[in-house]
Design a protein around this motif. Structure first.
Motif, PDB file in Angstrom:
ATOM      1  N   GLU A  63       0.765  -1.036  -0.465  1.00 25.37           N
ATOM      2  CA  GLU A  63       0.117   0.353  -0.281  1.00 25.37           C
ATOM      3  C   GLU A  63       0.801   1.188  -0.101  1.00 25.37           C
ATOM      4  OE1 GLU A  63      -3.530   1.008   0.014  1.00 25.37           O
ATOM      5  OE2 GLU A  63      -2.427   3.231  -0.006  1.00 25.37           O
ATOM      6  N   GLY A  64       0.886   2.281  -1.433  1.00 26.00           N
ATOM      7  CA  GLY A  64       1.032   3.320  -0.707  1.00 26.00           C
ATOM      8  C   GLY A  64       1.127   4.769   0.266  1.00 26.00           C
ATOM      9  N   ARG A  65      -0.174   5.379   1.078  1.00 23.12           N
ATOM     10  CA  ARG A  65      -0.213   4.789   2.320  1.00 23.12           C
ATOM     11  C   ARG A  65       0.271   5.183   3.084  1.00 23.12           C
ATOM     12  NH1 ARG A  65      -5.531   6.467  -1.456  1.00 23.12           N
ATOM     13  NH2 ARG A  65      -5.838   8.630  -1.572  1.00 23.12           N
ATOM     14  N   GLN A  66      -0.323   5.385   4.580  1.00 18.95           N
ATOM     15  CA  GLN A  66       0.111   5.414   5.143  1.00 18.95           C
ATOM     16  C   GLN A  66      -0.529   4.391   6.120  1.00 18.95           C
ATOM     17  OE1 GLN A  66       3.321   4.949   6.521  1.00 18.95           O
ATOM     18  NE2 GLN A  66       4.677   5.609   5.183  1.00 18.95           N
ATOM     19  N   ARG A  67      -1.954   4.243   5.863  1.00 22.17           N
ATOM     20  CA  ARG A  67      -3.244   3.375   5.794  1.00 22.17           C
ATOM     21  C   ARG A  67      -4.147   2.750   4.953  1.00 22.17           C
ATOM     22  NH1 ARG A  67      -7.784   6.251   4.037  1.00 22.17           N
ATOM     23  NH2 ARG A  67      -6.759   7.803   2.757  1.00 22.17           N
ATOM     24  N   VAL A  68      -4.551   1.882   5.601  1.00 17.54           N
ATOM     25  CA  VAL A  68      -6.086   1.585   4.747  1.00 17.54           C
ATOM     26  C   VAL A  68      -7.012   2.127   4.143  1.00 17.54           C
ATOM     27  CG1 VAL A  68      -4.388  -1.045   5.564  1.00 17.54           C
ATOM     28  CG2 VAL A  68      -7.046   0.100   6.643  1.00 17.54           C
ATOM     29  N   GLY A  69      -7.840   1.984   3.498  1.00 19.81           N
ATOM     30  CA  GLY A  69      -9.088   2.699   3.488  1.00 19.81           C
ATOM     31  C   GLY A  69      -9.020   3.447   2.118  1.00 19.81           C
ATOM     32  N   GLY A  70      -7.821   3.321   1.296  1.00 23.58           N
ATOM     33  CA  GLY A  70      -7.830   4.229   0.155  1.00 23.58           C
ATOM     34  C   GLY A  70      -9.510   5.190  -0.134  1.00 23.58           C
ATOM     35  N   ARG A  71     -10.313   4.975  -0.733  1.00 28.91           N
ATOM     36  CA  ARG A  71     -11.415   6.195  -1.131  1.00 28.91           C
ATOM     37  C   ARG A  71     -12.597   5.881   0.295  1.00 28.91           C
ATOM     38  NH1 ARG A  71     -12.507   4.668  -7.279  1.00 28.91           N
ATOM     39  NH2 ARG A  71     -10.266   3.636  -7.100  1.00 28.91           N
ATOM     40  N   VAL A  72     -11.646   5.290   1.400  1.00 31.84           N
ATOM     41  CA  VAL A  72     -12.505   5.082   2.317  1.00 31.84           C
ATOM     42  C   VAL A  72     -11.706   6.284   3.866  1.00 31.84           C
ATOM     43  CG1 VAL A  72     -13.921   3.719   4.512  1.00 31.84           C
ATOM     44  CG2 VAL A  72     -13.618   2.772   2.281  1.00 31.84           C
ATOM     45  N   PHE A  73     -12.673   7.323   4.061  1.00 35.79           N
ATOM     46  CA  PHE A  73     -11.333   7.992   4.155  1.00 35.79           C
ATOM     47  C   PHE A  73     -12.483   9.249   5.559  1.00 35.79           C
ATOM     48  CE2 PHE A  73      -8.777  11.978   4.207  1.00 35.79           C
ATOM     49  CZ  PHE A  73      -7.790  11.590   5.353  1.00 35.79           C
ATOM     50  N   THR A  74     -12.042   8.870   6.852  1.00 36.64           N
ATOM     51  CA  THR A  74     -13.138   9.630   7.736  1.00 36.64           C
ATOM     52  C   THR A  74     -12.239  10.599   8.387  1.00 36.64           C
ATOM     53  OG1 THR A  74     -14.274   7.539   8.373  1.00 36.64           O
ATOM     54  CG2 THR A  74     -14.071   9.469   9.795  1.00 36.64           C
ATOM     55  N   LEU A  75     -12.327  11.339   9.239  1.00 34.89           N
ATOM     56  CA  LEU A  75     -11.979  13.299   9.233  1.00 34.89           C
ATOM     57  C   LEU A  75     -12.093  12.339  10.859  1.00 34.89           C
ATOM     58  CD1 LEU A  75     -12.008  15.889   8.052  1.00 34.89           C
ATOM     59  CD2 LEU A  75     -10.533  14.385   7.320  1.00 34.89           C
ATOM     60  N   GLN A  76     -10.910  11.826  11.783  1.00 26.66           N
ATOM     61  CA  GLN A  76     -11.888  11.537  12.779  1.00 26.66           C
ATOM     62  C   GLN A  76     -11.744  12.548  13.893  1.00 26.66           C
ATOM     63  OE1 GLN A  76     -10.136   6.901  12.667  1.00 26.66           O
ATOM     64  NE2 GLN A  76     -11.434   6.194  13.439  1.00 26.66           N
ATOM     65  N   ASP A  77     -10.153  13.167  13.513  1.00 21.87           N
ATOM     66  CA  ASP A  77     -10.287  14.129  14.484  1.00 21.87           C
ATOM     67  C   ASP A  77     -11.001  15.515  14.389  1.00 21.87           C
ATOM     68  OD1 ASP A  77      -8.890  15.023  12.061  1.00 21.87           O
ATOM     69  OD2 ASP A  77      -7.290  15.725  12.435  1.00 21.87           O
ATOM     70  N   GLN A  78     -12.199  15.544  12.987  1.00 17.73           N
ATOM     71  CA  GLN A  78     -13.031  16.564  13.359  1.00 17.73           C
ATOM     72  C   GLN A  78     -14.352  16.279  13.857  1.00 17.73           C
ATOM     73  OE1 GLN A  78     -12.315  19.589  12.156  1.00 17.73           O
ATOM     74  NE2 GLN A  78     -10.423  19.069  11.700  1.00 17.73           N
ATOM     75  N   PRO A  79     -15.131  17.186  14.399  1.00 17.92           N
ATOM     76  CA  PRO A  79     -16.459  16.865  14.958  1.00 17.92           C
ATOM     77  C   PRO A  79     -17.013  16.257  13.769  1.00 17.92           C
ATOM     78  CG  PRO A  79     -15.824  19.266  15.192  1.00 17.92           C
ATOM     79  CD  PRO A  79     -14.646  18.426  13.990  1.00 17.92           C
ATOM     80  N   GLY A  80     -18.135  14.934  14.645  1.00 17.67           N
ATOM     81  CA  GLY A  80     -19.244  14.308  13.474  1.00 17.67           C
ATOM     82  C   GLY A  80     -18.484  13.153  12.668  1.00 17.67           C
ATOM     83  N   TYR A  81     -16.920  13.418  12.676  1.00 14.56           N
ATOM     84  CA  TYR A  81     -16.276  12.418  12.237  1.00 14.56           C
ATOM     85  C   TYR A  81     -16.699  12.245  10.210  1.00 14.56           C
ATOM     86  CZ  TYR A  81     -15.518   9.779  16.680  1.00 14.56           C
ATOM     87  OH  TYR A  81     -14.985  10.362  17.860  1.00 14.56           O
ATOM     88  N   PRO A  82     -16.055  13.632   9.483  1.00 18.56           N
ATOM     89  CA  PRO A  82     -16.936  13.362   8.530  1.00 18.56           C
ATOM     90  C   PRO A  82     -16.057  12.867   7.608  1.00 18.56           C
ATOM     91  CG  PRO A  82     -15.948  15.628   9.262  1.00 18.56           C
ATOM     92  CD  PRO A  82     -16.139  14.707  10.521  1.00 18.56           C
ATOM     93  N   GLU A  83     -17.210  12.683   6.087  1.00 16.19           N
ATOM     94  CA  GLU A  83     -16.466  11.942   5.503  1.00 16.19           C
ATOM     95  C   GLU A  83     -15.638  11.952   4.012  1.00 16.19           C
ATOM     96  OE1 GLU A  83     -16.335   8.498   6.084  1.00 16.19           O
ATOM     97  OE2 GLU A  83     -17.485   8.306   7.973  1.00 16.19           O
TER      98      GLU A  83
END
Ligand SMILES: Cc1cc2nc3c(=O)[nH]c(=O)nc-3n(C[C@H](O)[C@H](O)[C@H](O)COP(=O)(O)OP(=O)(O)OC[C@H]3O[C@@H](n4cnc5c(N)ncnc54)[C@H](O)[C@@H]3O)c2cc1C
Length: 477
Positions: A63-83
């Motif tokens: 995987e090129g990024r440092q995370r899994v999920g690709g186009r599944v991506f949640t902002l976990q540090d923002q209110p309401g966890y925006p997608e």
């Protein structure tokens, strides 16, 4: 034994896939290392790896990024966890629901969160136009039967009412090639003027204008959407953020996922396939599955090179320009000016969508603002910081009550993301006929999956469908 997609949906155990896996493994020669390398740890890559491991193969994910999920991506540090990516699945997402169960995540119905609150309102030339005002507005270019429809409703309505595909399953059958015309030609035939077509194309779901998207693809999409509506009314998303789905899927894997592995070359040799990464590392296996979006694959050397319709697909398949800004709100300005926080504009602002992801579904936890098509390209030219500032400035200009009450928190451009370079694939007019049927065929030791290769389902469900097809392909060797 010949397997169809439907057979696979019935469950791997019933199909004797274990036997097939043993045969495939024997024919590949026992791995010194791994049987299969999967490129990309989005949902299609993760699911392909899981399916193959379930059948006893050894799999390595790069995987090129440092995370899994690709186009599944949640902002976990923002209110309401925006997608920023994948939003929700319909009740007909059998594979998506199954993957969620396996991953141990809880799905929640989003419908109650979106049912509440005022409807989206239209802003043209800087002026607010309510639904009631629109049907008689001098700016309304629609024919009489569509005067009551808002611009964002018209394309879907026309495609749904005038869908020419008798059987959506045959969307890319050569017999339907004559239907592979532009959305512009399709809407013209339905009596829309150029002014009307331009208006409905301001924030297109697919494409940059009505000229560059295939009406046939939209009709296929329409059939899929109708199937989801028939399956049930719920819209499902993962509690706490959709990113928990790929994270949970990754935990099910026995083999390694190596992060920061930017694939730059794939050598299709007679006895193995070799994968080279930008950091100089080289991995080899009897089979490689490539789940990478085609704009990124364009930058990867495949040796020997692809040819024919497949090479054309890699070079030409279109990807949606789409950017999303997330704004936090300190005071509910919509209560001061008594207009809806949901806005569809012809402004450089784009489309504003309130998020309701707090404990109370009526509470607005922030605003996402979407730019699609040409507007997304314009935001990209500005760069993230300036585009975010523009969004706040334009919102305050259209809604003076918002002044000082909104803050640009994040901007995500799917086109600028080097591991995607576009939000999702779409076919231009003529492209379905030109290459859709053959673009995902295996080449030597290289196999393909990913949402762009799905033929029955769309979106995340399509990505999972493609992982089943590619797993069967390898297990059938
Ligand atoms: C804004 C947005 C909203 C969406 N909403 C919905 C929705 O509501 N419902 C729905 O069903 N679908 C939706 N989708 C679509 C859905 O998210 C995708 O179809 C699905 O996630 C695609 O999965 P994939 O595995 O095919 O591709 P990806 O998730 O893109 O996975 C490919 C992986 O390959 C990696 N990669 C790329 N290049 C390289 C390289 N050179 N080297 C190594 N790794 C590389 C990437 O980092 C990525 O992890 C949405 C998508 C977007 C962008």
């Amino acid at each position: 034994m010949k397997l169809t997609r439907r057979d696979f949906g019935m469950g791997a155990a019933a199909l004797g896939l274990t036997l097939m896996a043993e045969r495939a493994s024997a024919r590949m020669g026992k791995p010194k290392d791994v049987d299969v390398i999967v490129l990309g740890a989005g949902v299609s890559g993760l699911n392909a790896a899981w399916l193959l491991e379930e059948q006893g193969l050894k799999v390595l994910l790069l995987e090129g990024r440092q995370r899994v999920g690709g186009r599944v991506f949640t902002l976990q540090d923002q209110p309401g966890y925006p997608e920023m990516g994948f939003n929700s699945m319909g009740e007909g997402y059998g594979r998506g629901i199954d993957a969620a169960m396996r991953a141990g995540v809880e799905l929640e119905n989003l419908v109650p969160r979106f049912r509440g609150g005022p409807q989206q309102e239209l802003y043209l030339d800087g002026r607010r136009i309510t639904r009631e005002q629109w049907s008689t507005s001098p700016l309304n270019p629609f024919p009489d039967q569509l005067k009551g429809s808002m611009p964002w409703e018209v394309t879907g309505k026309m495609v749904s009412q005038h869908n020419r595909l008798p059987d959506g399953g045959l969307w890319n059958d050569p017999s339907n090639a004559k239907l592979d015309i532009s959305l512009y030609s399709f809407l013209k035939t339905q009596g829309l003027s150029d002014a009307a077509i331009n208006l409905v194309s301001l924030s297109p779901y697919y494409g940059t204008s009505a000229y560059d998207v295939s009406a046939l693809m939209l009709e296929f999409n329409d059939g899929f959407v109708k199937g989801q509506i028939a399956a049930g009314p719920r819209m499902l998303a993962v509690k706490g953020g959709n990113i928990n789905l790929p994270n949970g899927m990754a935990k099910l894997l026995k083999g390694d996922i190596l992060f920061g592995k930017d694939v730059v070359a794939i050598d299709n040799l007679t006895d193995k396939a070799e994968v080279r990464c930008a950091d100089g590392s080289v991995y080899s296996a009897p089979r490689v599955i490539c789940s990478l979006p085609l704009p990124t694959l364009r930058n990867i050397a495949i040796r020997p090179g692809l040819s024919g319709p497949q090479a054309r697909a890699v070079a030409e398949l279109k990807y949606q320009p789409l950017s999303i800004a997330f704004l936090t709100v300190t005071e509910p300005f919509w209560e001061d000016d008594e207009a809806s926080p949901a806005m569809w504009t012809d402004d450089r602002l784009g489309v504003v969508m309130p998020q309701r992801f707090g404990a109370d579904p009526n509470e607005i936890t922030g605003l996402t603002v979407q730019a699609r098509g040409h507007l997304a390209q314009y935001w990209d030219r500005l760069g993230k910081e300036d585009a975010l500032a523009l969004v706040v400035q334009r919102l305050e200009a259209l809604r003076p009550a918002a002044k000082g009450k909104v803050k640009g928190a994040y901007l995500h451009s799917w086109t600028a993301e080097r591991f995607n370079m576009g939000a999702f694939s779409y076919f231009g007019p003529g492209q379905i006929a030109a290459f859709s049927a053959t673009m995902s065929e295996p080449v030597g030791r290289l196999h393909f999956c990913g949402e762009h290769t799905a033929v029955g389902a769309r979106g995340l469900e399509g990505a999972l469908e493609s992982s089943e097809r590619v797993a069967i392909e390898i297990l059938s060797l």
